[in-house]
Design a protein around this motif. Structure first.
Motif, mmCIF file in Angstrom:
data_model
loop_
_atom_site.group_PDB
_atom_site.id
_atom_site.type_symbol
_atom_site.label_atom_id
_atom_site.label_comp_id
_atom_site.label_asym_id
_atom_site.label_seq_id
_atom_site.Cartn_x
_atom_site.Cartn_y
_atom_site.Cartn_z
ATOM 1 N N LEU A 45 104.546 8.589 13.540
ATOM 2 C CA LEU A 45 103.186 8.946 14.257
ATOM 3 C C LEU A 45 103.085 7.736 15.217
ATOM 4 C CD1 LEU A 45 101.034 8.986 11.135
ATOM 5 C CD2 LEU A 45 101.196 10.606 12.730
ATOM 6 N N ALA A 46 103.577 6.468 15.130
ATOM 7 C CA ALA A 46 103.226 5.315 16.097
ATOM 8 C C ALA A 46 104.200 5.433 17.453
ATOM 9 C CB ALA A 46 103.562 4.106 15.441
ATOM 10 N N SER A 47 105.538 5.999 17.114
ATOM 11 C CA SER A 47 106.556 5.949 18.034
ATOM 12 C C SER A 47 106.374 7.314 18.891
ATOM 13 C CB SER A 47 107.949 5.712 17.793
ATOM 14 O OG SER A 47 108.212 6.668 16.604
ATOM 15 N N ARG A 48 106.154 8.509 18.033
ATOM 16 C CA ARG A 48 106.222 9.750 18.790
ATOM 17 C C ARG A 48 104.844 10.382 19.011
ATOM 18 N NH1 ARG A 48 110.747 7.423 17.953
ATOM 19 N NH2 ARG A 48 112.806 8.798 18.126
ATOM 20 N N CYS A 49 103.753 10.041 18.014
ATOM 21 C CA CYS A 49 102.614 10.933 18.187
ATOM 22 C C CYS A 49 101.399 9.788 18.821
ATOM 23 C CB CYS A 49 102.303 11.323 16.867
ATOM 24 S SG CYS A 49 103.227 12.748 16.158
ATOM 25 N N TRP A 50 102.023 8.819 19.629
ATOM 26 C CA TRP A 50 101.147 7.871 20.183
ATOM 27 C C TRP A 50 99.770 8.395 20.942
ATOM 28 C CZ3 TRP A 50 100.622 7.407 25.474
ATOM 29 C CH2 TRP A 50 101.775 8.044 26.262
ATOM 30 N N ALA A 51 100.137 9.538 21.746
ATOM 31 C CA ALA A 51 99.333 10.182 22.575
ATOM 32 C C ALA A 51 98.154 10.744 21.688
ATOM 33 C CB ALA A 51 99.937 11.220 23.325
ATOM 34 N N SER A 52 98.455 11.388 20.574
ATOM 35 C CA SER A 52 97.392 11.871 19.948
ATOM 36 C C SER A 52 96.365 10.687 19.309
ATOM 37 C CB SER A 52 98.166 12.629 18.557
ATOM 38 O OG SER A 52 98.894 13.658 19.083
ATOM 39 N N LEU A 53 97.152 9.586 19.126
ATOM 40 C CA LEU A 53 96.225 8.216 18.641
ATOM 41 C C LEU A 53 95.414 7.935 19.529
ATOM 42 C CD1 LEU A 53 99.132 6.290 16.792
ATOM 43 C CD2 LEU A 53 97.539 7.881 15.842
ATOM 44 N N GLN A 54 95.085 8.462 20.839
ATOM 45 C CA GLN A 54 93.952 8.165 21.847
ATOM 46 C C GLN A 54 92.935 8.851 21.247
ATOM 47 O OE1 GLN A 54 95.797 7.902 26.019
ATOM 48 N NE2 GLN A 54 97.081 9.152 25.203
ATOM 49 N N TYR A 55 92.941 9.894 20.662
ATOM 50 C CA TYR A 55 91.739 10.359 19.813
ATOM 51 C C TYR A 55 90.988 9.160 18.876
ATOM 52 C CZ TYR A 55 92.707 15.152 21.506
ATOM 53 O OH TYR A 55 93.197 16.002 22.343
ATOM 54 N N PRO A 56 89.966 8.796 19.085
ATOM 55 C CA PRO A 56 89.268 7.557 18.351
ATOM 56 C C PRO A 56 89.386 7.765 16.823
ATOM 57 C CG PRO A 56 87.980 7.930 20.325
ATOM 58 C CD PRO A 56 88.876 9.218 20.182
ATOM 59 N N GLU A 57 88.607 8.915 16.473
ATOM 60 C CA GLU A 57 88.757 9.180 14.734
ATOM 61 C C GLU A 57 90.072 9.150 14.289
ATOM 62 O OE1 GLU A 57 86.167 9.024 12.824
ATOM 63 O OE2 GLU A 57 85.003 8.523 14.686
ATOM 64 N N LEU A 58 91.378 9.576 14.931
ATOM 65 C CA LEU A 58 92.569 9.726 14.329
ATOM 66 C C LEU A 58 93.093 8.326 14.408
ATOM 67 C CD1 LEU A 58 94.850 11.310 12.943
ATOM 68 C CD2 LEU A 58 95.803 11.578 15.322
ATOM 69 N N LEU A 59 92.725 7.492 15.580
ATOM 70 C CA LEU A 59 93.468 6.238 15.471
ATOM 71 C C LEU A 59 92.655 5.284 14.613
ATOM 72 C CD1 LEU A 59 94.760 3.993 17.023
ATOM 73 C CD2 LEU A 59 92.705 3.653 18.613
ATOM 74 N N LYS A 60 91.474 5.359 14.279
ATOM 75 C CA LYS A 60 90.504 4.765 13.301
ATOM 76 C C LYS A 60 91.218 5.060 11.853
ATOM 77 C CE LYS A 60 85.886 4.298 11.145
ATOM 78 N NZ LYS A 60 84.622 4.796 10.925
ATOM 79 N N LEU A 61 91.593 6.029 11.630
ATOM 80 C CA LEU A 61 92.155 6.253 10.435
ATOM 81 C C LEU A 61 93.651 5.976 10.198
ATOM 82 C CD1 LEU A 61 92.438 8.041 7.336
ATOM 83 C CD2 LEU A 61 92.932 10.301 8.709
ATOM 84 N N PHE A 62 94.360 5.895 11.242
ATOM 85 C CA PHE A 62 95.706 5.525 11.449
ATOM 86 C C PHE A 62 95.633 3.972 11.054
ATOM 87 C CE2 PHE A 62 99.022 3.286 14.003
ATOM 88 C CZ PHE A 62 100.086 4.139 13.313
ATOM 89 N N LEU A 63 94.843 3.095 11.977
ATOM 90 C CA LEU A 63 94.935 1.803 11.585
ATOM 91 C C LEU A 63 94.521 1.363 9.993
ATOM 92 C CD1 LEU A 63 93.044 0.821 14.859
ATOM 93 C CD2 LEU A 63 95.396 0.303 14.425
#
Length: 360
Positions: free
Chosen positions: A286-304
């Motif tokens: 997720l971190a190395s390949r799907c980093w562009a998707s982590l720019q969605y705030p709700e997804l980033l919040k869950l990821f963290l």
């Protein structure tokens, strides 16, 4: 010795055709003009990985395209993502010195055959050798770019993925053949394309060829049919929770270059909310390949939040955050999440541990 301000300027004075590729998170093209702007320090490197720019330069003589030359370079970036100018100058000086020594008195500012530069990076600290998987993907990309035949393993792979042999008979497949097949999904013409066949058979593949194909899909941009097949497979295995974390990681890599749709974000959210969400392999993908998707705030919040309780601990949190916060857009969004009063106690502790270890 001739003086060149950038590597791009040097290559342009030869009679070689060339392409530049980013090799960090996935293989993608960099335009020569854009790369020169990066070399000059005018713009930051677009896809930093582990605080460096990972680059491949492919050169070939149009009359002998099969005799191509490849340079793999890793150049350090500063805290803002710009190429470190002193390192760039050191690299160029070493390169030109090696060429001067190998070519004798031949002037470096005169056109030369690209093959004369094959050993130009010998003993150069800024060169690197890609791992087996990335090398296979790049070789497939290089032959496609220079319009050369695929490897001798390609026909067997094509026959397999086109359903002309039993799907259980995957032991005959060569790793390079799978890479060639997947990479040649791009820019095809003809009645039946590789991508159409791969999309139709993707969910029927046994684990080993599925995971191999998935890891190479990250280097292409899947069209609608293949995107839907990947998302279907990812959603299915996540809901069943009966496959390895490695397979989930491979599927995340495959979906990483798919368009940023609500369906994709929902699938990534489901992964994080599943039992796989704290697995190191899944976090890394997720971190190395799907980093562009982590720019969605709700997804980033869950990821963290999941990263804070990952199964490997504080060291994994530190490494992932040190890489992600090097990406300008993600750094700003991440700092917003760090300051959120809604963050969990576990995330607060992980953040404190990271700053306490001096990572940022």
């Amino acid at each position: 010795m001739a003086h060149f301000e950038t590597l791009t300027d040097f290559i342009r004075q030869t009679d070689a055709q060339f392409r530049i590729f980013d090799m960090g998170r996935c293989i993608s093209k960099l335009s020569p003009d854009s790369f020169r702007q990066m070399e000059m320090g005018h713009v930051p490197y677009p896809k930093p990985f582990l605080h460096q720019a990972w680059v491949a330069v492919l050169m070939w003589n149009p009359k002998r395209a099969e005799e191509n030359v490849v340079w793999f370079l890793k150049l350090p970036l500063d805290e803002q993502g710009f190429l470190v100018q002193a390192a760039r100058d050191d690299f160029l000086n070493r390169l030109l010195q090696n060429l001067s020594n190998s070519m004798g008195k031949a002037p470096l500012d005169q056109p030369a055959d690209a093959t004369e530069y094959r050993d130009a990076l010998k003993d150069n600290p800024f060169s690197f050798t890609p791992d087996q998987e990335k090398m296979a993907a790049f070789h497939a990309t290089a032959t496609l770019t220079t319009r050369q035949p695929a490897s001798s393993f390609y026909d067997t792979a094509r026959s397999y993925f086109h359903g002309k042999s039993d799907l259980s008979d995957w032991n005959t497949l060569g790793y390079q053949g799978i890479a060639d097949y997947v990479i040649r999904c791009q820019g095809e013409s003809g009645k039946v394309s590789n991508e159409e066949k791969l999309a139709s058979i993707f969910n029927q593949l046994p684990d080993t060829p599925l995971e191999a194909a998935a890891t190479f899909i990250e280097h292409i941009q899947p069209a609608t049919a293949l995107t839907q097949s990947i998302l279907l497979k990812l959603n299915t295995v996540v809901s069943e929770e009966q496959v390895s974390a490695n397979q989930i990681g491979a599927l995340l890599r495959a979906v990483s270059q798919c368009p940023e749709t609500d369906e994709k974000i929902a699938a990534l959210t489901a992964v994080l909310n599943s039992g796989y969400g704290t697995e190191a392999e899944v976090i890394a993908a997720l971190a190395s390949r799907c980093w562009a998707s982590l720019q969605y705030p709700e997804l980033l919040k869950l990821f963290l939040e999941k990263l804070a309780i990952n199964q490997t601990g504080q060291e994994c949190f530190n490494r992932v955050m040190a890489d992600l916060m090097f990406i300008p857009t993600l750094r700003a969004l991440t700092l917003q999440q760090f300051r959120s009063p809604e963050r969990s106690e576990e995330l607060s502790q992980a953040i404190g541990g990271m700053f306490g270890d001096g990572f940022l």
